[in-house]
Design an enzyme around this catalytic site. Structure first.
Site, mmCIF file in Angstrom:
data_model
loop_
_atom_site.group_PDB
_atom_site.id
_atom_site.type_symbol
_atom_site.label_atom_id
_atom_site.label_comp_id
_atom_site.label_asym_id
_atom_site.label_seq_id
_atom_site.Cartn_x
_atom_site.Cartn_y
_atom_site.Cartn_z
ATOM 1 N N ASN A 7 12.212 2.536 -7.754
ATOM 2 C CA ASN A 7 12.091 1.557 -6.675
ATOM 3 C C ASN A 7 11.856 0.195 -7.318
ATOM 4 O OD1 ASN A 7 11.375 -0.063 -4.560
ATOM 5 N ND2 ASN A 7 9.755 1.263 -3.777
ATOM 6 N N LYS A 14 8.525 0.464 -9.292
ATOM 7 C CA LYS A 14 7.771 1.712 -9.257
ATOM 8 C C LYS A 14 8.741 2.827 -9.622
ATOM 9 C CE LYS A 14 4.946 0.205 -5.398
ATOM 10 N NZ LYS A 14 5.036 0.138 -3.950
ATOM 11 N N ARG A 87 15.986 3.394 -4.687
ATOM 12 C CA ARG A 87 15.774 2.755 -3.396
ATOM 13 C C ARG A 87 16.571 1.457 -3.391
ATOM 14 N NH1 ARG A 87 10.856 -0.816 -1.214
ATOM 15 N NH2 ARG A 87 11.524 -0.918 0.949
ATOM 16 N N HIS A 176 12.668 -0.146 5.954
ATOM 17 C CA HIS A 176 11.672 0.947 5.872
ATOM 18 C C HIS A 176 12.245 2.221 6.498
ATOM 19 C CE1 HIS A 176 8.038 -2.075 5.913
ATOM 20 N NE2 HIS A 176 8.444 -1.826 4.680
ATOM 21 N N GLY A 204 2.043 -1.381 6.041
ATOM 22 C CA GLY A 204 1.646 -1.525 4.643
ATOM 23 C C GLY A 204 1.570 -3.009 4.364
ATOM 24 N N ARG A 235 4.352 -12.012 5.049
ATOM 25 C CA ARG A 235 5.479 -12.466 5.885
ATOM 26 C C ARG A 235 5.001 -12.760 7.303
ATOM 27 N NH1 ARG A 235 8.789 -7.348 4.545
ATOM 28 N NH2 ARG A 235 8.728 -7.480 2.284
ATOM 29 N N ASP A 276 -4.563 -8.577 1.238
ATOM 30 C CA ASP A 276 -5.085 -7.210 1.140
ATOM 31 C C ASP A 276 -6.017 -6.950 2.319
ATOM 32 O OD1 ASP A 276 -6.778 -4.950 0.483
ATOM 33 O OD2 ASP A 276 -5.893 -5.071 -1.517
ATOM 34 N N ARG A 278 -8.215 -4.745 2.865
ATOM 35 C CA ARG A 278 -9.624 -4.442 2.565
ATOM 36 C C ARG A 278 -10.414 -5.730 2.382
ATOM 37 N NH1 ARG A 278 -7.434 -0.125 -1.633
ATOM 38 N NH2 ARG A 278 -5.960 -1.826 -1.709
ATOM 39 N N VAL A 325 -2.177 0.470 5.353
ATOM 40 C CA VAL A 325 -3.084 0.059 6.428
ATOM 41 C C VAL A 325 -3.124 1.141 7.515
ATOM 42 C CG1 VAL A 325 -3.528 -1.684 8.201
ATOM 43 C CG2 VAL A 325 -2.647 -2.379 5.961
ATOM 44 N N GLY A 326 -1.962 1.603 7.922
ATOM 45 C CA GLY A 326 -1.884 2.587 9.007
ATOM 46 C C GLY A 326 -2.613 3.881 8.684
ATOM 47 N N GLU A 327 -2.550 4.291 7.406
ATOM 48 C CA GLU A 327 -3.192 5.556 7.027
ATOM 49 C C GLU A 327 -4.695 5.411 6.842
ATOM 50 O OE1 GLU A 327 -1.112 7.146 3.549
ATOM 51 O OE2 GLU A 327 0.775 6.566 4.498
ATOM 52 N N GLU A 378 7.885 7.888 0.554
ATOM 53 C CA GLU A 378 9.273 7.448 0.415
ATOM 54 C C GLU A 378 9.910 8.019 -0.844
ATOM 55 O OE1 GLU A 378 7.578 3.509 1.330
ATOM 56 O OE2 GLU A 378 9.573 3.024 2.061
HETATM 57 P P1 AMP Z 1 1.332 -0.254 1.116
HETATM 58 O O1 AMP Z 1 2.289 -1.412 1.159
HETATM 59 O O2 AMP Z 1 1.718 0.889 2.005
HETATM 60 O O3 AMP Z 1 0.965 0.178 -0.274
HETATM 61 O O4 AMP Z 1 -0.050 -0.799 1.764
HETATM 62 C C1 AMP Z 1 -0.781 -1.835 1.178
HETATM 63 C C2 AMP Z 1 -1.840 -2.322 2.163
HETATM 64 O O5 AMP Z 1 -2.688 -1.217 2.519
HETATM 65 C C3 AMP Z 1 -2.763 -3.409 1.612
HETATM 66 O O6 AMP Z 1 -2.922 -4.425 2.576
HETATM 67 C C4 AMP Z 1 -4.060 -2.685 1.412
HETATM 68 O O7 AMP Z 1 -5.152 -3.513 1.562
HETATM 69 C C5 AMP Z 1 -4.040 -1.670 2.535
HETATM 70 N N1 AMP Z 1 -4.975 -0.582 2.284
HETATM 71 C C6 AMP Z 1 -4.968 0.311 1.294
HETATM 72 N N2 AMP Z 1 -6.065 1.100 1.365
HETATM 73 C C7 AMP Z 1 -6.789 0.673 2.409
HETATM 74 C C8 AMP Z 1 -8.041 1.047 3.010
HETATM 75 N N3 AMP Z 1 -8.766 2.057 2.512
HETATM 76 N N4 AMP Z 1 -8.454 0.362 4.109
HETATM 77 C C9 AMP Z 1 -7.733 -0.654 4.608
HETATM 78 N N5 AMP Z 1 -6.565 -1.060 4.092
HETATM 79 C C10 AMP Z 1 -6.097 -0.414 3.014
#
Ligand code: AMP
Length: 394
Positions: A7, A14, A87, A176, A204, A235, A276, A278, A325-327, A378
């Site tokens: 990717n 990655k 990808r 996506h 994400g 974005r 981010d 967090r 974020v969703g997870e 993915e």
């Molecule tokens: P992805 O692009 O799917 O890797 O997601 C990245 C985003 O997920 C970033 O904004 C991270 O801050 C957020 N993220 C990862 N772990 C957590 C968590 N435990 N709580 C809140 N957001 C998170």
């Protein structure tokens, strides 16, 4: 037997060696800080992490170093790997299924760069280097746009001059797609039904929503490029196109500066200075008003899409959250669906805040609409798509 998944994205590469049957990740790595004096290449293999730091001129150079590291670690790519899955972000109107890469296909992917200038050029570099390194293995392109290829015309058409749109390939493609397809299939499997009306929220650093009826997407939030739709890490998502003209005329910004602003300096980063989630949460806890507003704008937009897709679908069975974020962010799930009991959507607070890496239901037993959290994968989806294509050729 394994598939190497590459990717080569806008700011990093990655890679992962995946067993497509078991889904096990056999080795994985990351190339980052590309173009900076201190680039970083990390490989994890058999629980051991190795790291190299050196200047990485571009994605191709970074991937070449990653191949060296894989060889040094004793990974027998030549004999073990049955396919390389790449990808590729934009398949335009040409590619809508996994495609075996030859020189002509590679040129077509490269020619689509005008539609995805941040994404397709690094994809092409990744493919070139991987083909040099593994010339005897089939290379397969898996497109982010493919799943949405059959969007109904009403959802994929922009209301602009038809001839201009046709001449320049301007339509809503959606991105996506690999994640939306994988997650919606996981949901169907989990609930044992293939007639589900679903909303999938991939949240994400990039973020997108989709409405899917019986496995077929009927709408999605990203458009010609991955810039449209939800508020994302960097974005803007939806914006009045008049803003672009205004910036051009009044702020004297050229097209590249506006591209940079909307793709890299907007979204949560533009509003709160951080992308981010967090860190955003920490800032809100510390009383930072900008961070709070960024969060509120993010949730507001998300709810608009959820509401729109409920009507698009007519009947809604499942809403699923996925990606970083969703997870992980229970507060985002709770706030996105707060007060929707009248629509049959009831989150169970305890289930929602329980931490788990497994696919799970977080709504109450009496909720008419199920709310789920499903980890996306993915890499596995790309590995399986590549493996399937290669087996069909043999
Ligand atoms: P992805 O692009 O799917 O890797 O997601 C990245 C985003 O997920 C970033 O904004 C991270 O801050 C957020 N993220 C990862 N772990 C957590 C968590 N435990 N709580 C809140 N957001 C998170």
């Amino acid at each position: 037997m394994s598939v190497l998944v590459v990717n080569s994205g806008s700011s990093s590469v990655k890679f992962q060696l995946v067993d497509p049957e078991s889904g096990e990740s056999l080795a994985s790595g990351l190339v980052e800080q590309i173009g900076e004096p201190e680039g970083r290449i990390v490989l994890e293999y058999r629980g051991v992490e190795t790291e190299k730091r050196r200047e990485i001129a571009d994605h191709g150079v970074g991937l070449a170093v990653a191949f060296e590291m894989l060889a040094d670690a004793g990974v027998a790519l030549g004999s073990d790997v049955t396919a390389v899955g790449h990808r590729v972000v934009h398949g335009g109107e040409i590619f809508y299924q996994p495609t075996l890469i030859d020189d002509a296909v590679l040129k077509q992917i490269s020619d689509l760069s005008s539609l995805a200038p941040l994404h397709n050029p690094p994809n092409v570099l990744g493919i070139e280097v991987a083909r040099e390194q593994l010339p005897d293995v089939p290379h397969v392109a898996v497109f982010d746009t493919a799943f949405f290829h059959t969007l109904p015309a009403a959802a994929s058409t922009y209301a602009i001059d038809r001839d201009i749109a046709k001449a320049h390939g301007i339509r809503r493609y959606g991105f996506h797609g690999t994640s939306h397809e994988y997650v919606s299939q996981q949901v169907a499997e989990f609930l044992g039904r293939d007639d589900l009306n679903q909303i999938v929220l991939h949240l994400g650093n990039g973020a997108s929503a989709s409405a899917i009826a019986s496995g077929v997407p009927i709408d999605t939030s990203m458009g010609l490029t991955p810039l449209e739709g939800l508020v994302m890490g960097t974005r803007s998502g939806d914006i009045d196109p008049g803003v672009v003209m205004h910036l051009r005329r009044s702020a004297d910004m050229d097209v590249d500066a506006i591209d940079q602003l909307l793709n890299r300096q907007s979204g949560l980063k533009g509003l709160a200075g951080v992308n981010d989630f967090r860190v955003l949460g920490d800032r809100i806890a510390d009383g930072d008003d900008n961070a709070k507003l960024a969060y509120d704008v993010y949730i507001h937009r998300l709810r608009k899409y959820i509401g729109g897709y409920m009507l698009d679908l007519g009947r809604l069975d499942v809403i699923t959250f996925t990606a970083g974020v969703g997870e992980n962010a229970a507060n985002v799930r709770g706030d996105a669906l707060a007060g929707l009991e009248g629509f049959g959507i009831k989150i169970d607070q305890e289930r929602n805040t329980l931490r788990s890496k497994e696919a799970r239901v977080v709504s109450t037993d009496s909720s008419a609409v199920k709310v789920m959290v499903v980890p996306t994968n993915e890499e596995l989806a790309i590995a399986r798509a590549a493996e399937k294509l290669v087996q069909n050729i043999d």
